[in-house]
Design an enzyme around this catalytic site. Sequence first.
Site, PDB file in Angstrom:
ATOM      1  CB  SER A   1      -0.951  -0.042   1.187  1.00 19.95           C
ATOM      2  OG  SER A   1      -1.877   0.993   1.120  1.00 19.95           O
TER       3      SER A   1
ATOM      4  CG  ASP B   1      -2.243   4.176  -1.572  1.00 20.34           C
ATOM      5  OD1 ASP B   1      -2.977   4.100  -2.576  1.00 20.34           O
ATOM      6  OD2 ASP B   1      -2.315   3.370  -0.627  1.00 20.34           O
TER       7      ASP B   1
ATOM      8  CG  ASP C   1      -2.735  -0.377  -2.410  1.00 19.07           C
ATOM      9  OD1 ASP C   1      -2.594   0.791  -1.990  1.00 19.07           O
ATOM     10  OD2 ASP C   1      -3.466  -1.220  -1.851  1.00 19.07           O
TER      11      ASP C   1
ATOM     12  CG  ASP D   1      -6.076   1.227  -0.941  1.00 18.16           C
ATOM     13  OD1 ASP D   1      -5.096   1.991  -1.082  1.00 18.16           O
ATOM     14  OD2 ASP D   1      -6.258   0.563   0.089  1.00 18.16           O
TER      15      ASP D   1
HETATM   16 MG    MG Z   1      -3.312   1.646  -0.168  1.00 22.94          MG
END
Ligand code: MG
Length: 447
Positions: free
Chosen positions: A95, A238, A240, A242
Amino acid sequence: MGLFGTNGVRGKANEKITPSLAMDIARSLGKYMKGEGTIAIGKDTRISGDMLKSAAIAGALSAGLEVIDIGTAPTPSIQYYVRDYADAGIVITASHNPREDNGIKLIAGDGTEFSREGEAEVEKIYFAKDFTPANWDQTGNLRKDLSANNYYINGIINAVDSKRIQKKGFRVAVDTGCGAGSLTLPFLLRRLGCEVITINAQPDGTFPWRNPEPTPDVLGELIDIVKNYGADMGVAQDGDADRAVFIDENGNFIDEEILLAMLGKHILNIKKGPLVTPVSSSKRLLDIAKENGVEIVWTAVGSINVARKMMEIGAVYGGEGNGGLIFPEHQYCRDGAMACAKLLEIMASGVKLSEMAADVPKYSNFKTKVRCKNLLGTMEAVKKEILRKENNVDTTDGLKIWRDEGWLLIRPSGTEPIIRIFAEAENDEQAIRLMKEGEELVNQYNK
Ligand code: MG
């Protein structure tokens, strides 16, 4: 200590997060699934991603699972794919953690993150090394499917009023930080008719310009681009993808608690229904729920708790005050690109980002932490004292004390021996007073 933290397993790649760890987690998941079913495995752009993904694939195949390798993709893209095409998923990602880290996260068949109970089962198998290798003629098959990102982009296009956004021709500056969002967000925005200006949009696991966490202090270039090119919006993600954070048309970073509230306000204008957020979130969303006569449900911290509760009560919107926002019309997980598309949809009605941000209740927030010698003992003693003295306490996650002027949350960390103290009130003075009160109370019992 368990294997999984609040967001999967994370740590330095090839030291803590090794190929054997990835393989054994996949073998454990395989045993948990009784060696049956199909899992999708994907990764973000981190250098060690291929190494760990290959190991996880080997472990899953050894357990007898069918595996679809979906390559490099944002976590929400992998979740969207798993929901529709697999029985579970593994995401190789850390992440927003620093460059050198990596991690492993499990996804349930409905596309949500694995439940705590499911993780505990997998952990049990992992620590007991209680794997069941498939018979030689039962090991799994592997295939590749690189369509996940496109499928995800199409899903978002269909979940918002794309035609209305396309007519506006917004100018959007994008910093995907060389993470997985580089493969989706600029392309989504172009299909939404935006003029897209990108930086850090080449997938690169060395993260040459900034670390994966999009904090305001590393977004100076993005802010300059928004100002110099007259962009309607700046957006950064960020590692990843999400999460997404936003810069308004004047170059101001939008606080993530304000973001959570301002989207809630506009969503309730269109559709009334309950809201869900963790106990750590600002009271802004509560005020907005009250104004609209809808219910707000407070959950334990962690996006999985928010997502599951939203499904249970049919919430119209939910999220955390760290930029992780959930839109049920797309999927029940934190989704940075969907948040961006939703904001553009709202902006298409003529409202500017700065106006949206200014139009939510104002509060002061402060936080601190206390290192504890005996975390659980201290929490237990503090709890006794608070329950004896206070009449409005929420014990969903830690201890949240509601007062007329605001609230105070005292909560143990899940990963370190510290107690975190959060306070919110109408002004700085009151918020600091609440925070200090919490800090003194914890110190009193920190023995
Ligand atoms: Mg993330």
